[in-house]
Design a protein around this motif. Structure first.
Motif, mmCIF file in Angstrom:
data_model
loop_
_atom_site.group_PDB
_atom_site.id
_atom_site.type_symbol
_atom_site.label_atom_id
_atom_site.label_comp_id
_atom_site.label_asym_id
_atom_site.label_seq_id
_atom_site.Cartn_x
_atom_site.Cartn_y
_atom_site.Cartn_z
ATOM 1 N N GLN A 192 17.319 -8.737 48.919
ATOM 2 C CA GLN A 192 17.429 -8.631 47.469
ATOM 3 C C GLN A 192 17.926 -7.248 47.053
ATOM 4 O O GLN A 192 17.644 -6.260 47.738
ATOM 5 C CB GLN A 192 16.052 -8.848 46.837
ATOM 6 N N SER A 196 16.389 -7.190 40.416
ATOM 7 C CA SER A 196 16.362 -8.651 40.426
ATOM 8 C C SER A 196 14.954 -9.156 40.144
ATOM 9 O O SER A 196 13.981 -8.691 40.742
ATOM 10 C CB SER A 196 16.832 -9.176 41.776
ATOM 11 N N GLU A 202 12.621 -6.237 39.181
ATOM 12 C CA GLU A 202 13.388 -6.014 37.948
ATOM 13 C C GLU A 202 13.064 -4.698 37.259
ATOM 14 O O GLU A 202 13.828 -4.208 36.422
ATOM 15 C CB GLU A 202 13.173 -7.179 36.979
ATOM 16 N N GLY A 215 21.032 -11.345 43.832
ATOM 17 C CA GLY A 215 19.836 -11.215 43.023
ATOM 18 C C GLY A 215 20.122 -11.658 41.604
ATOM 19 O O GLY A 215 21.219 -12.104 41.290
ATOM 20 N N SER A 216 19.137 -11.534 40.727
ATOM 21 C CA SER A 216 19.326 -12.047 39.381
ATOM 22 C C SER A 216 18.424 -11.359 38.384
ATOM 23 O O SER A 216 17.289 -11.004 38.688
ATOM 24 C CB SER A 216 19.051 -13.550 39.343
#
Length: 353
Positions: A192, A196, A202, A215-216
């Motif tokens: 990762q 993310s 995050e 990742g997001s």
């Protein structure tokens, strides 16, 4: 003779790296994801030849979906990240895809949120479009069964560590699931970036994040967190160093997520030398030449890099942390949903986890 170029380019090469590691080197890995999903949707009658398939992509899924649409006589519309470079965009347009890019952003969250909101607009404007939901629909797992079979056939018997970018989860999760179902002893190690939500990083920014595909900033609903045994979080400069180091040592030219997976695989092998690491190289390094490889003089010596082993997400720290995930569920921010607002609806074809 192949009937279509997708058959020629989809199969990965298994390459021995550093003697004990195996690199699964794809030209573009997500052909398996896109082809498997499109075939399943056609077989179920959820889409028909001539329909328009739409999705968001930071690069390699856009190319894979365009190829799948070309093969099956579908229309393709891509909402792309700014990491979609001119070379790729020209290919997509010649293949018949329509491409629109969101405004440039150095923020992973802003880039992905802009793409999500644009997809929602497109679905409202064009209710006949089918949103492929590569981040959400478990149909994308189906195509990777073939990759699992190839690894089982080509990598000698014995326990394995499958190491690779989590991304949507459909690639590493599906490959590991296929191998486990066939009776192989598999440790699944996800990679990762910082920033993310998928595995709870995050709250840590990486100003040079260029590896959005692994990742997001929004929830990826098809990530099956319980499949993962270990997670590594790596910064851009470490991922770049891994990619440069891999090219120097083994002549494998692959992207930033591969560089991160290479470092993680080396570390996992140090922890358990009896388990052969198999790391995933989902794309080539061409689109990272200007942003990463041209800075090779800044790369660190990979032999001197190692992570901080942590026991909780509260201990996460750049540039590299590693943790025994041990099949935990999604961390709270990912389980609670996205800061991007409601997920678009539309022709989702029964999509779900």
């Amino acid at each position: 003779m192949y009937d279509h170029v997708t058959d020629a380019v989809k199969r990965p090469a298994m390459i021995s790296v550093d003697s004990d590691l195996v690199c699964v080197r794809f030209e573009t890995m997500k052909i398996y994801s896109a082809l498997g999903a499109v075939r399943a949707l056609l077989d179920s009658g959820q889409v028909r030849p001539g329909d328009t398939l739409v999705d968001s992509s930071s690069g390699i899924y856009a190319y894979a979906l365009a190829l799948a649409c070309h093969r099956h006589g579908m229309q393709c519309h891509i909402v792309g990240s700014t990491t979609v470079d001119r070379v790729l965009r020209v290919q997509l347009e010649i293949l018949g895809a329509t491409v629109e890019l969101v405004q440039p952003s150095s923020s992973l969250r802003l880039d992905q949120n802009l793409r999500v909101h644009r997809i929602a607009e497109l679905l409202r404007e064009n209710p006949s479009y089918h949103w492929m939901r590569q981040y959400h629909d478990s149909v994308h797992y189906s195509g990777y069964a073939e990759v699992a079979r190839q690894i089982a056939a080509e990598v000698p018997a014995g326990p394995l560590s499958i190491v690779g970018a989590v991304g949507t989860g459909a690639s590493t999760g599906a490959i590991a699931s296929g191998l486990r179902a066939a009776g192989r002893d598999v440790l699944l190690v996800g990679v990762q970036p910082f920033g993310s939500v998928t595995f709870g990083s995050e709250h840590i920014d990486d100003a040079e994040i260029l590896i959005a595909g692994i990742g997001s900033s929004i929830e990826f609903e098809n990530v099956r967190h319980e499949l993962y045994d270990r997670i590594h979080w790596l910064s851009f400069d470490y991922a770049m160093s891994g990619a440069v180091g891999l090219l120097r040592s083994s002549a494998v030219f692959a992207g930033l997520s591969t560089g991160a997976a290479y470092l993680a695989a080396r570390w996992e092998h140090r922890l358990d030398g009896a388990r052969r690491p198999v790391f995933i190289a989902p794309d080539t390094g061409h689109r990272y030449v200007d942003s990463a490889f041209s800075r090779y003089a800044e790369a660190y010596d990979v032999d001197k890099l190692e992570p901080v082993e942590i026991e909780s997400l509260g201990e996460l720290a750049r540039p590299w942390s590693a943790m025994n995930w041990a099949g935990r569920p999604a961390p709270m921010p990912a389980a609670a949903g996205s800061s991007a607002g409601p997920v678009p609806t539309g022709r989702c074809g029964g999509a779900g986890r």
